[in-house]
Design a protein around this motif. Structure first.
Motif, PDB file in Angstrom:
ATOM      1  N   VAL A  82     -23.731  21.654 -73.501  1.00 18.81           N
ATOM      2  CA  VAL A  82     -22.808  20.537 -73.761  1.00 18.81           C
ATOM      3  C   VAL A  82     -21.499  20.746 -73.013  1.00 18.81           C
ATOM      4  N   GLN A  83     -21.071  21.999 -72.870  1.00 24.60           N
ATOM      5  CA  GLN A  83     -19.811  22.299 -72.200  1.00 24.60           C
ATOM      6  C   GLN A  83     -19.929  22.285 -70.682  1.00 24.60           C
ATOM      7  N   SER A  84     -21.151  22.128 -70.170  1.00 22.68           N
ATOM      8  CA  SER A  84     -21.342  22.180 -68.725  1.00 22.68           C
ATOM      9  C   SER A  84     -20.994  20.874 -68.022  1.00 22.68           C
ATOM     10  N   ARG A  85     -20.798  19.816 -68.766  1.00 20.15           N
ATOM     11  CA  ARG A  85     -20.451  18.493 -68.223  1.00 20.15           C
ATOM     12  C   ARG A  85     -21.564  17.922 -67.333  1.00 20.15           C
ATOM     13  N   LEU A  86     -22.809  18.336 -67.596  1.00 19.06           N
ATOM     14  CA  LEU A  86     -23.930  17.755 -66.863  1.00 19.06           C
ATOM     15  C   LEU A  86     -24.073  16.262 -67.161  1.00 19.06           C
ATOM     16  N   SER A  87     -23.542  15.852 -68.309  1.00 25.02           N
ATOM     17  CA  SER A  87     -23.648  14.438 -68.676  1.00 25.02           C
ATOM     18  C   SER A  87     -22.891  13.531 -67.718  1.00 25.02           C
ATOM     19  N   SER A  88     -22.059  14.122 -66.846  1.00 27.88           N
ATOM     20  CA  SER A  88     -21.312  13.317 -65.866  1.00 27.88           C
ATOM     21  C   SER A  88     -22.150  12.973 -64.639  1.00 27.88           C
ATOM     22  N   LEU A  89     -23.294  13.625 -64.482  1.00 30.32           N
ATOM     23  CA  LEU A  89     -24.128  13.413 -63.297  1.00 30.32           C
ATOM     24  C   LEU A  89     -25.027  12.197 -63.532  1.00 30.32           C
ATOM     25  N   THR A  90     -24.441  11.043 -63.496  1.00 28.78           N
ATOM     26  CA  THR A  90     -25.150   9.818 -63.886  1.00 28.78           C
ATOM     27  C   THR A  90     -26.241   9.403 -62.907  1.00 28.78           C
ATOM     28  N   SER A  91     -26.248   9.970 -61.696  1.00 28.78           N
ATOM     29  CA  SER A  91     -27.302   9.645 -60.728  1.00 28.78           C
ATOM     30  C   SER A  91     -28.519  10.557 -60.873  1.00 28.78           C
ATOM     31  N   LEU A 145     -27.843  14.200 -73.036  1.00 27.56           N
ATOM     32  CA  LEU A 145     -28.481  13.394 -71.997  1.00 27.56           C
ATOM     33  C   LEU A 145     -28.135  11.915 -72.098  1.00 27.56           C
ATOM     34  N   SER A 146     -27.338  11.545 -73.060  1.00 27.90           N
ATOM     35  CA  SER A 146     -27.177  10.121 -73.376  1.00 27.90           C
ATOM     36  C   SER A 146     -26.648   9.280 -72.218  1.00 27.90           C
ATOM     37  N   ASN A 147     -25.881   9.871 -71.308  1.00 27.47           N
ATOM     38  CA  ASN A 147     -25.309   9.089 -70.199  1.00 27.47           C
ATOM     39  C   ASN A 147     -26.178   9.086 -68.940  1.00 27.47           C
ATOM     40  N   LEU A 148     -27.273   9.836 -68.943  1.00 30.71           N
ATOM     41  CA  LEU A 148     -28.072   9.989 -67.725  1.00 30.71           C
ATOM     42  C   LEU A 148     -29.128   8.884 -67.664  1.00 30.71           C
ATOM     43  N   SER A 149     -28.697   7.703 -67.315  1.00 28.14           N
ATOM     44  CA  SER A 149     -29.565   6.519 -67.390  1.00 28.14           C
ATOM     45  C   SER A 149     -30.684   6.526 -66.353  1.00 28.14           C
ATOM     46  N   LEU A 174     -32.434   9.323 -65.450  1.00 33.19           N
ATOM     47  CA  LEU A 174     -33.249  10.526 -65.601  1.00 33.19           C
ATOM     48  C   LEU A 174     -34.726  10.176 -65.756  1.00 33.19           C
ATOM     49  N   LYS A 175     -35.577  10.889 -64.999  1.00 36.52           N
ATOM     50  CA  LYS A 175     -37.018  10.658 -65.059  1.00 36.52           C
ATOM     51  C   LYS A 175     -37.803  11.937 -65.335  1.00 36.52           C
ATOM     52  N   ILE A 176     -37.312  13.063 -64.865  1.00 35.87           N
ATOM     53  CA  ILE A 176     -37.997  14.342 -65.089  1.00 35.87           C
ATOM     54  C   ILE A 176     -37.026  15.305 -65.760  1.00 35.87           C
ATOM     55  N   LEU A 177     -37.441  15.845 -66.922  1.00 38.44           N
ATOM     56  CA  LEU A 177     -36.597  16.758 -67.686  1.00 38.44           C
ATOM     57  C   LEU A 177     -37.433  17.961 -68.112  1.00 38.44           C
ATOM     58  N   LEU A 178     -37.047  19.140 -67.604  1.00 37.57           N
ATOM     59  CA  LEU A 178     -37.762  20.388 -67.895  1.00 37.57           C
ATOM     60  C   LEU A 178     -36.771  21.383 -68.495  1.00 37.57           C
ATOM     61  N   VAL A 179     -36.949  21.705 -69.781  1.00 42.42           N
ATOM     62  CA  VAL A 179     -35.988  22.579 -70.469  1.00 42.42           C
ATOM     63  C   VAL A 179     -36.698  23.729 -71.196  1.00 42.42           C
ATOM     64  N   ASP A 180     -37.816  24.169 -70.703  1.00 36.65           N
ATOM     65  CA  ASP A 180     -38.604  25.219 -71.365  1.00 36.65           C
ATOM     66  C   ASP A 180     -37.818  26.519 -71.504  1.00 36.65           C
ATOM     67  N   ASN A 181     -38.167  27.275 -72.540  1.00 31.12           N
ATOM     68  CA  ASN A 181     -37.679  28.651 -72.713  1.00 31.12           C
ATOM     69  C   ASN A 181     -36.166  28.760 -72.651  1.00 31.12           C
ATOM     70  N   ILE A 190     -29.860   6.464 -78.941  1.00 37.90           N
ATOM     71  CA  ILE A 190     -30.900   5.712 -78.241  1.00 37.90           C
ATOM     72  C   ILE A 190     -30.726   5.936 -76.747  1.00 37.90           C
ATOM     73  N   PRO A 191     -31.736   6.473 -76.070  1.00 40.76           N
ATOM     74  CA  PRO A 191     -31.584   6.794 -74.641  1.00 40.76           C
ATOM     75  C   PRO A 191     -31.540   5.538 -73.774  1.00 40.76           C
ATOM     76  N   THR A 192     -30.845   5.690 -72.660  1.00 38.23           N
ATOM     77  CA  THR A 192     -30.792   4.607 -71.665  1.00 38.23           C
ATOM     78  C   THR A 192     -31.767   4.852 -70.526  1.00 38.23           C
TER      79      THR A 192
END
Length: 744
Positions: free
Chosen positions: A69-78, A98-102, A104-111, A124-126
């Motif tokens: 959450v502190q990484s500001r990845l949510s700003s990468l809207t593209s 992830l709420s702002n990443l409208s 996003l198509k592939i999400l891999l968060v294993d381990n 609700i995701p966009t």
């Protein structure tokens, strides 16, 4: 490099933290791939300004440990592709970052590490994901449910939520909502309830893995109709009941079927096997299937793995199984098969694992069984007879030969020493005889040797100390065929600018293993029979020569066998002599049983230094002297460990050593003995007989030389006889008078 579009430094062995400065100037960056390195720490905050970035891959670094959450990845809207798998990121359980990443198509968060986030923060995701993988991320959370945002996903092609301990009713809605789903993997969770398939046909589904949950009820009867293009179906380790649906006959593309460890019953549908001619793996172990295995010659020419063990199949093994030329594993143990071992099995030149144990097979092993590919051969607990077959002679790949609990006769052949790779040899409970051949000593990788409950005689070979010499030997693990799963390689997406007309997700390749075949053997240790399988066999070293007719002394060299040995059983033989002091070198030994032999002498006090012993038994021998000091493990051994040795003393025996005759200080002239009792019983008997005869001869000589002593001796004898006669007569008369008076 302000014009840079793609930065890819994957798998370069880089380490340390990412530089904090410099990212803000790279405004045109679209792809960053830093995967498979050793980066650590935090994601540079300046990355949040890369507004053109659509691909970010930080996977497989292991050392990123930031709160995401502190990484500001949510700003990468593209952002369209985000992979942060195999790190130590702290991720909120609802994935609200992830709420702002409208896009996003592939999400891999294993381990990674999930942190519990209140349900009140539901969102609700966009975006509409096409690939979502959340594997093994429940380190800090128990009884969690699938992320709620998945209720709003309708375009998923791949979803994997395995190994998360997810709880609750099985999410059948994921299948219902996502009509274009291809890969559906939810194995190793705690889902309950029935498995319900959609109402309409789903031709895109290729892979379903719902194994290792708590699913109940029957397998849907229309499963084969709804998913006609299925290639991999894995439903093992659940609580499914009933029979295999007849609709499985429609699965003409099926390669892997795993239904093991359920409560399924009935017979194998014939039309199912007729239709599935692409089948490579059939795993039906640990159910209640019955009937004959296959009554017709099916066209299963691609079959590689056949596991039907722990069922109620009966009849003879089909001879046409030899036509399945690709077979590598045959596991038919614990059924009711009977008859001979088919000669046609000799045709299987790719066979690696053969387990026909615990059936009613009889006869001998075909001598043509000389395939050099076989590594695991288990025919224990059958009715096999005759001598040990030469089928495995010169097989340099054989790791396990298990023929225990049969009716084998004859001796161990000398060619046994040519199986140089052998690590497990189990011949227990047969009718084998003769001496233990010294050729066994050539098997330097042998870590389990069980020759117990036979008729072996003669001495224990001194060279047995050579086995287990390769203490660092590590047996190979048994893995199945790689045929579907959750590791992703997205080549076409990385090259989408070059191949813009290509579906960006056509390059997703998935890998997963077929259910592993764990080698399993039984070996007696610590006074009980234990089952060892899988990785634990790497650590089990033991020798069991008990219940034979072995004689002679225990070789001193046996105390120098590999220090990794954990069990040694020489009980119920005719072994004599002392216990070697060298046994104290076996520091890892957990079970030592020397009971029911003819051992003598003292118990070496050095044995008290063996700190790993859990079982120690020297009962019913001829041992003498004090028991070892009550320290380390020896404080736990009670009277039962020493009983049947009348000349032993010690606190465990309630027999203080001070009350016993002290042992002689005179040296015992006995070649090769180590220690000894204060009196050898054999010497005592001989000395007594010699002394008795000597005294008798002296008396006879004296009477012969002196006539006066001779007459006096005979007079004394005559008086004694008369006296005894009078005594008998008097008492007889008294008894007669008493009986007469009683009757009157």
């Amino acid at each position: 490099m302000t014009s840079l579009n793609v930065l890819k430094v994957a798998a370069c062995g880089l380490k340390g933290t990412l530089p904090a400065q410099g990212w803000c100037e790279l405004k045109k960056l679209q792809e960053i791939d830093l995967s498979n390195n050793n980066f650590e720490g935090r994601i540079p905050s300046c990355m949040a300004n890369l507004i053109s970035l659509y691909l970010l891959d930080l996977s497989n670094n292991n050392y990123f440990n930031e709160n995401i959450v502190q990484s500001r990845l949510s700003s990468l809207t593209s952002l369209e592709y985000l992979s942060i798998s195999n790190n130590n990121f702290l991720i909120p359980s609802t994935l609200s970052f992830l709420s702002n990443l409208s896009n996003l198509k592939i999400l891999l968060v294993d381990n990674n590490i999930l942190a519990l986030e209140p349900d009140t923060l539901s969102w609700i995701p966009t975006f509409q994901l096409k690939v979502f993988s959340l594997v093994n991320c429940s380190i800090n959370i128990h009884n969690n449910k699938p992320p709620k945002f998945l209720h709003y996903q309708y375009d998923l092609r791949v979803i994997s939520l395995s190994h998360n301990k997810l709880f609750g009713q099985f999410p059948n809605w994921l299948l219902e909502n996502n009509t274009r789903l291809e890969i559906f993997i939810l194995n190793n969770n705690s889902f309950m309830g029935p498995f319900i398939v959609p109402y309409d046909i789903r031709p895109n589904i290729l892979n379903i893995d719902i194994s290792n949950n708590y699913l109940q009820g029957p397998i849907p009867t229309n499963l084969g109709l709804i998913f006609p293009n299925l290639e991999f179906l894995k439903m093992s380790k659940n609580e499914f009941q009933g029979s295999i649906p007849s609709s499985f006959g429609n699965l003409v593309f099926l390669k892997v079927l795993e239904l093991s460890k359920n409560n399924l019953s009935g017979t194998i549908p014939m039309h199912f096997l007729m239709g599935c001619n692409k089948l490579e793996s059939l795993i039906l172990s640990k159910n209640y299937f019955s009937g004959q295995i296959f009554s017709t010659n099916f066209n299963l020419t691609n079959l590689r793995y056949l596991h039907l063990d722990n069922n109620h199949f009966l009849g003879m093994l089909p001879t046409w199984v030899g036509n399945m030329s690709f077979l590598e594993d045959i596991v038919l143990a614990k059924n009711h098969f009977e008859g001979p071992v088919p000669v046609e099995l000799c045709k299987l030149i790719r066979l690696i694992f053969l387990d026909l144990s615990d059936n009613n097979l009889f006869g001998s092993i075909p001598s043509c069984f000389n395939s050099s590919t076989i590594k695991f051969f288990q025919l224990n607990k059958n009715l096999l007879s005759g001598p040990i077959s030469s089928a495995f002679r010169n097989n340099s790949n054989l790791l396990t030969l298990n023929l225990r609990d049969n009716h084998r006769t004859g001796s161990i052949p000398n060619w046994i020493g040519s199986i140089s790779s052998l690590r497990i040899l189990l011949l227990k409970a047969n009718h084998l005889e003769g001496q233990i051949p010294i050729q066994l000593c050539h098997l330097k990788n042998l870590n389990i040797l069980d020759l117990s409950h036979n008729k072996f005689l003669g001495p224990i070979p001194h060279c047995l100390s050579n086995i287990s010499a390769a203490s660092t030997y590590k047996p190979p693990l048994r893995y199945g065929l790689l045929l579907g799963g959750t590791v992703y390689e997205i080549q076409s997406y990385l090259n989408r600018n070059i191949e813009s007309t290509k579906d960006p997700f056509s390059g997703i390749f998935l890998f997963d293993s077929v259910e592993n075949v764990d080698e399993e053997v039984e070996f007696e240790t610590k006074s009980r029979t234990c089952s060892y399988k899988g990785d634990i066999l790497e650590y089990m070293y033991g020798i069991d020569l008990s219940c034979n007719n072995l004689a002679g002394k225990i070789p001193l060299e046996l105390g120098r066998v590999s220090s990794y040995i954990r069990a040694l059983n020489l009980s119920h033989n005719n072994i004599s002599g002392p216990i070697p002091e060298t046994f104290s070198n076996l520091k890892q030994l957990e079970s030592l049983d020397l009971s029911h032999n003819n051992l003598n002498g003292k118990i070496p006090p050095q044995l008290a230094e063996m700190t790993s012993l859990a079982v120690f038994n020297v009962a019913h021998n001829n041992l003498s002297g004090p028991t070892p000091d009550r320290k380390n493990q020896f404080i736990t051994f009670d009277e039962s460990s020493y009983e049947g040795n009348p000349l032993l003393c010690g606190p465990q025996l309630h027999n203080g050593c001070t009350k016993m005759r002290q042992p002689s200080t005179m040296p015992v002239d006995s070649e090769g003995d180590e220690g000894g009792s204060f009196m050898d019983m054999g010497v005592f008997h001989i000395s007594f007989v010699v002394a008795y005869i000597t005294i008798l001869l002296v008396i006879v000589a004296a009477l012969y030389i002196n006539p006066y002593w001779c007459r006096a001796w005979f007079n004394l004898i005559e008086v004694c006889i008369d006296t005894c006669y009078c005594f008998v007569v008097v008492h007889y008369r008294k008894l007669f008078n008493f009986i007469t008076m009683t009757f009157k």
